[in-house]
Design an enzyme around this catalytic site. Sequence first.
Site, mmCIF file in Angstrom:
data_model
loop_
_atom_site.group_PDB
_atom_site.id
_atom_site.type_symbol
_atom_site.label_atom_id
_atom_site.label_comp_id
_atom_site.label_asym_id
_atom_site.label_seq_id
_atom_site.Cartn_x
_atom_site.Cartn_y
_atom_site.Cartn_z
ATOM 1 N N HIS B 55 34.393 11.246 14.822
ATOM 2 C CA HIS B 55 35.848 11.411 14.850
ATOM 3 C C HIS B 55 36.256 12.623 15.681
ATOM 4 O O HIS B 55 37.206 12.569 16.448
ATOM 5 C CB HIS B 55 36.363 11.560 13.416
ATOM 6 C CG HIS B 55 37.839 11.740 13.313
ATOM 7 N ND1 HIS B 55 38.704 10.674 13.193
ATOM 8 C CD2 HIS B 55 38.621 12.859 13.335
ATOM 9 C CE1 HIS B 55 39.948 11.131 13.142
ATOM 10 N NE2 HIS B 55 39.920 12.451 13.224
ATOM 11 N N HIS B 104 44.858 6.215 11.318
ATOM 12 C CA HIS B 104 44.543 6.689 9.969
ATOM 13 C C HIS B 104 44.125 5.484 9.143
ATOM 14 O O HIS B 104 44.655 5.221 8.068
ATOM 15 C CB HIS B 104 45.730 7.432 9.349
ATOM 16 C CG HIS B 104 45.341 8.754 8.786
ATOM 17 N ND1 HIS B 104 45.831 9.263 7.627
ATOM 18 C CD2 HIS B 104 44.463 9.684 9.237
ATOM 19 C CE1 HIS B 104 45.295 10.447 7.388
ATOM 20 N NE2 HIS B 104 44.463 10.724 8.345
#
Lengths: 225, 751
Positions: B55, B104
């Site tokens: 990430h 998200h």
Amino acid sequence: MSPRVGVVTFPGSLDDRDAQRAIRLAGAEPVALWHGTTDLSKVDAVVLPGGFSYGDYLRAGAIARFAPIMASIIDAANDGMPVFGICNGFQVLCESHLLPGALTRNDHLHFICRDQKLRIENTTSAFTYGFNTNQEIVIPLKNGEGSYIADERTLDELEATGRIIARYIDGNPNGSRRDIAGITNEAGNVVGLMPHPEHAVEAGFGPSLDGLTFFTSVLSRLVNA
Amino acid sequence: MSIDTTAQASATPDAQQPWSELGLKADEYDRIKVILGRRPTSAELAMYSVMWSEHCSYKSSKVHLRQFGDKAPKTDALLVGMGENAGVVDVGDGYAVTFKVESHNHPSYVEPYQGAATGIGGIVRDILTMGARPVAVMDPLRFGPADAPDTQRVLPGIVAGIGGYGNCLGLPNIGGEVVFDQSYLGNPLVNALCVGVMKHEDILLATASGTGNLVVLFGAKTGGDGIGGVSVLASETFDADGPAKRPSVQVGDPFTEKVLIECCLEIFAEDIIVGIQDLGGAGISCATSELASNGDGGMHVILDSVPLRDATLSPEEILMSESQERMCAILEPANLDRFMEICAKWDVDAVVIGTVNSSGRLTIEWQGEQIVDVPPRTVAHEGPVYNRPFAKPASQDALVANSAASLARPTSADEFVETVLTLVGSPNLADKSWITSQYDRYVLGNTASATPEDAGMVRIDDSTSRGVAISTDCNARFTMLNPYLGAQLALSEAYRNVAATGARPLAVTNCLNFGSPEDPSVMWQFSEAVTGLADACLTLGVPVTGGNVSFYNQTGETAILPTPVVGVLGVIDDVHTHLSHGLPADGLTLIVLGETKAEFDGSEWAHAVHAHLGGQPPQPDLEAERQLAEVLITAATDGMVSAAHDLSDGGLAQAVVEMCLRGNRGATLNLSGDAFTGLWSESVARAVVAVTSEQSAGLLALAQQHGVPAAVMGTSGGTSFVVNSPDVTFSIALDTLREVHTATLPALFDH
């Protein structure tokens, strides 16, 4: 000199700049007021804007009601100063007991944002003076806790004394008792309205220009006073 | 509990460390030891593990993403390119606009409300960090089938979370997407886009320079939430006897963020900071190492100074907490008093946690002991880079061979009517106001256009009415059939949507949602999509300014459809000239711009009517898109059309029905060729416009001048949608269409 209309910013106020813009377009001088002082900066009228003051924690408007500036506003309102509460501002006015009743969670439990048709039923209050009786208008509505509630006696009294300034038509968006969208106090100087007239004041932004009349109404009162 | 200091790490080189549990590979752990010349302390290990996670480090995607820079078109518009919190573009009159879309996805699946809410919070802080006032948000969303039980669980929560957070921040939500497909069951996509506005001279960067300058942490207190948000950190690794496991989904407080925004904007206005960074993924680890790495290279932090919500947090947990609504600023000591005054005005907690120095090291102390001593670049910017293997999946050829050509098509008038109604009421094409009416689109008073228009548009200057328009798009079925072309089609559609409102496309952001990078088939999809998008951006002259990669979107072995969501930002001189798609009057002529071919593979028709996916997607034509955009932009500026709508999902039939419903009046289409192709082809570079008799000749001449085919196809008026063609003639009352179009989502979710 054009009248000065104050707009209070609480922490979490959202439509304060929008209300200032509407006041400017109506021809008055907007004055930013800060929640943390008691100074009303010699304004002629006050707008309590929409938003989520103090995050709407505890209850919408319940904490803002105790902000230092509200003490000054309550005194001024009792002396006849025009005070207009929009959405969260309406909630603050009810919590301050300047207006009766309360705003509770929408009956469908969702936040709702849509263009809403209203009928103006009172054309004598400080902020509805410029409308024609039973004039139908369309302005944005956006709230999560917009359902007006009061006991039956209060509702009867509001109706009997012409203090319901606007009702929802073509569909009640939130379960408000008797389709109430806005009310005024006995003197007609304090007005609370759940939909947002400040978002219907400019061509190209919002569904109409109907909102401007709320702001020009108070100006004509102040100028002619 | 003993503290694992740097001295202890040197003294005990062979101590066992949980590097594998933290998601590091053996060679990555070895590399850390080489960098430091010793084993890392537990705090250092925590920092490297989160910052070297997929990430944060983009370790699998980096080698591909370079193409966005290598192939960037020449443009003067780009003020800040990729690599910062968000890219910045020049939109004229001294204004700069920054925008970015982020994912998200996983938090929203685990905890829909908070996951979606903090997705908004995170992207808004990214935009704020550039020095901009956030002015609008959008949400591209993807779910499993609309009637699946788990969609019933996640969709209402996600929508409520986006509304609950965004509405309370006072940012209008002006668009996005809602798409349903089987592949997202078990892995919904929740992407969030934010756009912000500033003057050129107000652009801020995440940099810690100036020896002696102070590092100030402000905003919410640090708690135990979100630990492990970006890695596979298990809380018992560090403290087996400590409190129960921390939730790995962050919990948002939009009121705190709203106050933090206003506080930051007041600080920015006084020009009293040197650099700023928001705290998102990887928390303090990320903010301090990135600030130090971008600056003079040295920083000392006293971790005990960090205000805590939970006094039992270990230093490792403090370093990794992803508690929301926090920012980190670098400022000269002389400006500290004023900085603190502004924070006090807004009741925002602020505390000095460190100082900038010239050591070239990031050092962190805890209870007087040194627990971190690292070169910050090795944490923030010099993480591992992988060339993951990629290969076209074995099933791809069979997928492409299975075209929609053999599917049964409507022939009778009744079948045509049924097909129109099926598509108009299908979850992907049905009215989305059950969702979008839960978002405030009016706040700030600058919204010129919002959902369901082709693009959202906000004014950025009251005096000039200059504005920006944004659209996000991706047809992931197309990307599945051909990831290279599919990514180009996503860009084409977003570009066309922006132009269809009259704005000139300027720049691109993207959120690349894919399955596991460890699967060579997924990496092939990713590499093809990135190459396709980079090539198309070069051709269309719109640079990629930034974005986000989200891998591991899969449950079990089955990855989601490859979903490179593309956002295009455009600028318009005066928002009052923008186009919308509602038919404003009777008697207008409908003109279809662009060429319609028999292209049905991957179409909404194949999906909604036959649940079919196979074949080749429509052929992109970027030059035709560019010419179509020129026609639409000129037509808007010069008032040459009365309405415009892009043609994409559901073809001409869907577009004209939407124009009718929005304008509350009927229309008649007179098709000369094959009615099925005319109504439901999804060929690219097309739009339908409505013109008055006075506008008609000018528009046709303009189209001809740009080589854009233009065909008169019908007129507005009446109370029905009517189609005349050599094959078939039919009519459907608007009331019926409205009922079918608006009933779908409330029937599924309103209970």
